[in-house]
Write a protein that holds these residues in place. Sequence first.
Motif, PDB file in Angstrom:
ATOM      1  N   ASP A 189       2.621 -28.863  -6.608  1.00  0.00           N
ATOM      2  CA  ASP A 189       2.822 -30.137  -7.309  1.00  0.00           C
ATOM      3  C   ASP A 189       3.724 -31.085  -6.514  1.00  0.00           C
ATOM      4  O   ASP A 189       4.486 -31.865  -7.087  1.00  0.00           O
ATOM      5  CB  ASP A 189       3.420 -29.899  -8.710  1.00  0.00           C
ATOM      6  CG  ASP A 189       2.487 -29.101  -9.611  1.00  0.00           C
ATOM      7  OD1 ASP A 189       1.267 -29.111  -9.352  1.00  0.00           O
ATOM      8  OD2 ASP A 189       2.988 -28.456 -10.549  1.00  0.00           O
ATOM      9  N   LYS A 190       3.623 -31.001  -5.194  1.00  0.00           N
ATOM     10  CA  LYS A 190       4.428 -31.853  -4.311  1.00  0.00           C
ATOM     11  C   LYS A 190       3.544 -32.963  -3.757  1.00  0.00           C
ATOM     12  O   LYS A 190       2.549 -32.694  -3.069  1.00  0.00           O
ATOM     13  CB  LYS A 190       5.029 -31.042  -3.160  1.00  0.00           C
ATOM     14  CG  LYS A 190       5.953 -29.904  -3.607  1.00  0.00           C
ATOM     15  CD  LYS A 190       7.225 -30.451  -4.229  1.00  0.00           C
ATOM     16  CE  LYS A 190       8.203 -29.328  -4.566  1.00  0.00           C
ATOM     17  NZ  LYS A 190       9.432 -29.825  -5.220  1.00  0.00           N
ATOM     18  N   VAL A 225       5.211 -36.113 -10.137  1.00  0.00           N
ATOM     19  CA  VAL A 225       4.646 -34.767 -10.280  1.00  0.00           C
ATOM     20  C   VAL A 225       3.242 -34.839 -10.885  1.00  0.00           C
ATOM     21  O   VAL A 225       2.324 -34.119 -10.462  1.00  0.00           O
ATOM     22  CB  VAL A 225       5.567 -33.882 -11.146  1.00  0.00           C
ATOM     23  CG1 VAL A 225       4.877 -32.562 -11.495  1.00  0.00           C
ATOM     24  CG2 VAL A 225       6.883 -33.626 -10.431  1.00  0.00           C
ATOM     25  N   TYR A 246      12.632 -42.160  -6.179  1.00  0.00           N
ATOM     26  CA  TYR A 246      12.410 -40.746  -6.493  1.00  0.00           C
ATOM     27  C   TYR A 246      11.450 -40.076  -5.520  1.00  0.00           C
ATOM     28  O   TYR A 246      11.359 -38.847  -5.486  1.00  0.00           O
ATOM     29  CB  TYR A 246      11.936 -40.606  -7.940  1.00  0.00           C
ATOM     30  CG  TYR A 246      13.072 -40.764  -8.930  1.00  0.00           C
ATOM     31  CD1 TYR A 246      13.771 -39.661  -9.400  1.00  0.00           C
ATOM     32  CD2 TYR A 246      13.481 -42.026  -9.355  1.00  0.00           C
ATOM     33  CE1 TYR A 246      14.825 -39.802 -10.285  1.00  0.00           C
ATOM     34  CE2 TYR A 246      14.535 -42.187 -10.233  1.00  0.00           C
ATOM     35  CZ  TYR A 246      15.212 -41.071 -10.699  1.00  0.00           C
ATOM     36  OH  TYR A 246      16.271 -41.220 -11.558  1.00  0.00           O
ATOM     37  N   LEU A 247      10.725 -40.851  -4.711  1.00  0.00           N
ATOM     38  CA  LEU A 247       9.896 -40.260  -3.665  1.00  0.00           C
ATOM     39  C   LEU A 247      10.739 -39.679  -2.531  1.00  0.00           C
ATOM     40  O   LEU A 247      10.306 -38.763  -1.834  1.00  0.00           O
ATOM     41  CB  LEU A 247       8.944 -41.308  -3.082  1.00  0.00           C
ATOM     42  CG  LEU A 247       7.730 -41.701  -3.914  1.00  0.00           C
ATOM     43  CD1 LEU A 247       6.980 -42.838  -3.228  1.00  0.00           C
ATOM     44  CD2 LEU A 247       6.803 -40.515  -4.137  1.00  0.00           C
ATOM     45  N   SER A 302      13.266 -37.753  -2.437  1.00  0.00           N
ATOM     46  CA  SER A 302      13.552 -36.311  -2.544  1.00  0.00           C
ATOM     47  C   SER A 302      12.323 -35.466  -2.212  1.00  0.00           C
ATOM     48  O   SER A 302      12.436 -34.254  -2.024  1.00  0.00           O
ATOM     49  CB  SER A 302      14.051 -35.972  -3.953  1.00  0.00           C
ATOM     50  OG  SER A 302      13.059 -36.270  -4.929  1.00  0.00           O
ATOM     51  N   HIS A 303      11.149 -36.104  -2.113  1.00  0.00           N
ATOM     52  CA  HIS A 303       9.917 -35.415  -1.719  1.00  0.00           C
ATOM     53  C   HIS A 303       9.621 -35.601  -0.229  1.00  0.00           C
ATOM     54  O   HIS A 303       8.509 -35.322   0.221  1.00  0.00           O
ATOM     55  CB  HIS A 303       8.734 -35.939  -2.543  1.00  0.00           C
ATOM     56  CG  HIS A 303       8.813 -35.629  -4.009  1.00  0.00           C
ATOM     57  ND1 HIS A 303       8.087 -34.612  -4.607  1.00  0.00           N
ATOM     58  CD2 HIS A 303       9.539 -36.193  -5.008  1.00  0.00           C
ATOM     59  CE1 HIS A 303       8.364 -34.568  -5.900  1.00  0.00           C
ATOM     60  NE2 HIS A 303       9.243 -35.518  -6.174  1.00  0.00           N
ATOM     61  N   ASN A 304      10.619 -36.105   0.520  1.00  0.00           N
ATOM     62  CA  ASN A 304      10.428 -36.411   1.944  1.00  0.00           C
ATOM     63  C   ASN A 304       9.314 -37.428   2.170  1.00  0.00           C
ATOM     64  O   ASN A 304       8.547 -37.354   3.125  1.00  0.00           O
ATOM     65  CB  ASN A 304      10.147 -35.143   2.757  1.00  0.00           C
ATOM     66  CG  ASN A 304      11.395 -34.306   2.960  1.00  0.00           C
ATOM     67  OD1 ASN A 304      12.484 -34.855   3.168  1.00  0.00           O
ATOM     68  ND2 ASN A 304      11.254 -33.001   2.871  1.00  0.00           N
ATOM     69  N   ASN A 314       3.989 -34.877  -1.369  1.00  0.00           N
ATOM     70  CA  ASN A 314       3.962 -35.002   0.096  1.00  0.00           C
ATOM     71  C   ASN A 314       2.847 -34.173   0.739  1.00  0.00           C
ATOM     72  O   ASN A 314       2.597 -34.303   1.936  1.00  0.00           O
ATOM     73  CB  ASN A 314       5.321 -34.661   0.704  1.00  0.00           C
ATOM     74  CG  ASN A 314       5.703 -33.203   0.561  1.00  0.00           C
ATOM     75  OD1 ASN A 314       4.905 -32.363   0.114  1.00  0.00           O
ATOM     76  ND2 ASN A 314       6.919 -32.872   0.934  1.00  0.00           N
ATOM     77  N   ASP A 328      10.273 -39.501 -11.744  1.00  0.00           N
ATOM     78  CA  ASP A 328      10.170 -38.122 -11.245  1.00  0.00           C
ATOM     79  C   ASP A 328       9.008 -37.380 -11.905  1.00  0.00           C
ATOM     80  O   ASP A 328       8.224 -36.691 -11.241  1.00  0.00           O
ATOM     81  CB  ASP A 328      11.496 -37.379 -11.446  1.00  0.00           C
ATOM     82  CG  ASP A 328      12.052 -37.500 -12.851  1.00  0.00           C
ATOM     83  OD1 ASP A 328      11.526 -38.328 -13.644  1.00  0.00           O
ATOM     84  OD2 ASP A 328      13.022 -36.784 -13.176  1.00  0.00           O
ATOM     85  N   ALA A 349       0.748 -35.709  -8.211  1.00  0.00           N
ATOM     86  CA  ALA A 349       0.478 -34.563  -7.338  1.00  0.00           C
ATOM     87  C   ALA A 349      -0.474 -33.577  -8.015  1.00  0.00           C
ATOM     88  O   ALA A 349      -1.360 -32.997  -7.362  1.00  0.00           O
ATOM     89  CB  ALA A 349       1.795 -33.874  -6.970  1.00  0.00           C
TER      90      ALA A 349
END
Length: 614
Positions: free
Chosen positions: A207-208, A196, A231-232, A234-236, A210, A192, A199
Amino acid sequence: MKHRNELSPSAKQVKYFLIALIACLGLVCLYYGSSFAPGSRRSDEESSASDGTDPVYGGFARSRDFDELHEDQEHNPEIPKSIPICDMKFSELIPCLDRNLIYQLKLKPNLAVMEHYERHCPPPERRYNCLIPPPLGYKIPIRWPASRDEVWKANIPHTHLAQEKSDQNWMVVNGDKINFPGGGTHFHDGADKYIVSLARMLKFPGDKLNNAGNIRNVFDVGCGVASFGAYLLSHNIIAMSLAPNDVHENQIQFALERGIPATLGILATKRLPYPSRSFELAHCSRCRIDWLQRGGILLLELDRLLRPGGYFVYSSPEAYATDPENRRIWNAMYDLLKRMCWRVVTKKEQSVIWAKPVSNSCYLKRDPGTYPPLCGADDDPDVTWNVSMKPCISRYSKKMHKVKGSGLVPWPQRLTAAPPRLEDLGVSPEEFSEDTSIWHFRVIEYWKQMKSVMQRNSIRNVMDMNSNLGGFAAGLSDRDVWVMNVAPVRASAKLKIIYDRGLIGTVHDWCESFSTYPRTYDLLHAWAVFSEISERGCSMEDLLIEMDRILRPNGFVIIRDKPSIINYIRKFVTALRWDGWISEVEPSIDALSSSEERVLIARKKLWDEDLMLM
């Protein structure tokens, strides 16, 4: 006068007769011994001549006129009342990635280029005709999202990775469970935080990673237990996490048990089974790949897979170490990628991020004779099944070159927006929209049928065995599942639409075994798959046994096909132990119905240990 030890003529005849009889019996034993030896199965003719079944390789007849196979069971001994269970030593069998087979068939793969980790499928006479048993103590997997962080140890009874990677937070044995703290070889403090940091390196908003939905599909090569991909989510972002069945042989098995999208594969000699321009970002974190081998052909394969302007995140000692060897590798890699028109976007601490060009302009400005060359106009970068990698740069189409990009809208609008490459298939935006609507309705109908027996969060890993344009997977978008979309070889051109919708998938020939571990999917959807392989002369029985291999206990199969096909498959349900729950309906006719169809939904039983020990 005869000597006492001389035999009379009649005695000699008896002697010669006995010798001949023994020789004949020996030849018979040799013949049948070779037919039933471990590692091989009876031929079609031998199978059809016998009503019995060999517990591993024998079974039912394999080549018959289709109509003959639809007789009632009492008139058709080919329909078994039971199918034998394989020996427990086969509980993790992957038939086309079985290195024992390479030795048995005396194949000579090139070890230097990892060819022995690529697919080598058994010939028909050596395929398994038994059901793969789960390991002793097997439990129904922990459900998502809890499964991201823990699995039952009994389901994958291998702890060597926990010991080998104990200082890297890959996994930790904790009583009857294995926990996954989220670490990796390069990101000990957790995926996680690492995500970040990437990003921030790219200066993406908030800091996303996606990037406001513009990065959706990621290719993670050498993924370990796929914590980066986990963990990616949760970032769609959805990652195709890839690793071989190598010395860390259970890493992908752990990933799938956790409910994380992952698959077995390797960058070796063949193109990966994904279309060109599929991923916005590729990731290699200590993936131990020699990117410079064979003139950089593996980097050229990565270039084929990346979209215009796509990123390559490289976290490895070559990017930061100062010793002479790592400096040599870095300089050579930098020079090659510069000739491929890639540029360094950012470099910080232990990671470097490259970006590939958005058009063909840079390629056309290179000096004549520059290596690597552009691929010829006759090369189709989307043809991948059993195709060797090519030492050339896959150029963009005229349309991509003109718009300087893929032309895709951000996620989640991407899921239902008609992608530009539909034009390559001759599919109109209106036909695409209709396909999406039809599958939305079909999925609702499936779930209505299963509602009475489906527990909450009981389905996580889903496979669509004939994905077409991805409508089935799109219809599941409001459920917490992921779908491996499989494009049969004859429809492989459609797989690029899957990726352009922000989904993932692979090309596969269902006349062969799939490259995954046993017990990895909760639901298998097969629309017209059996009709297709039957028309090609492949075995429907082989496919049923393969589906059972990759289906988890308590998992579901949804088979949508011609009534004659469904009638035949139904005869095998009890033998397969898929009779935990059964539903069969005649669905309503829609624009995708090429003929009359029926839908069979069956649930696989969880075997008891007494059955496995039989």
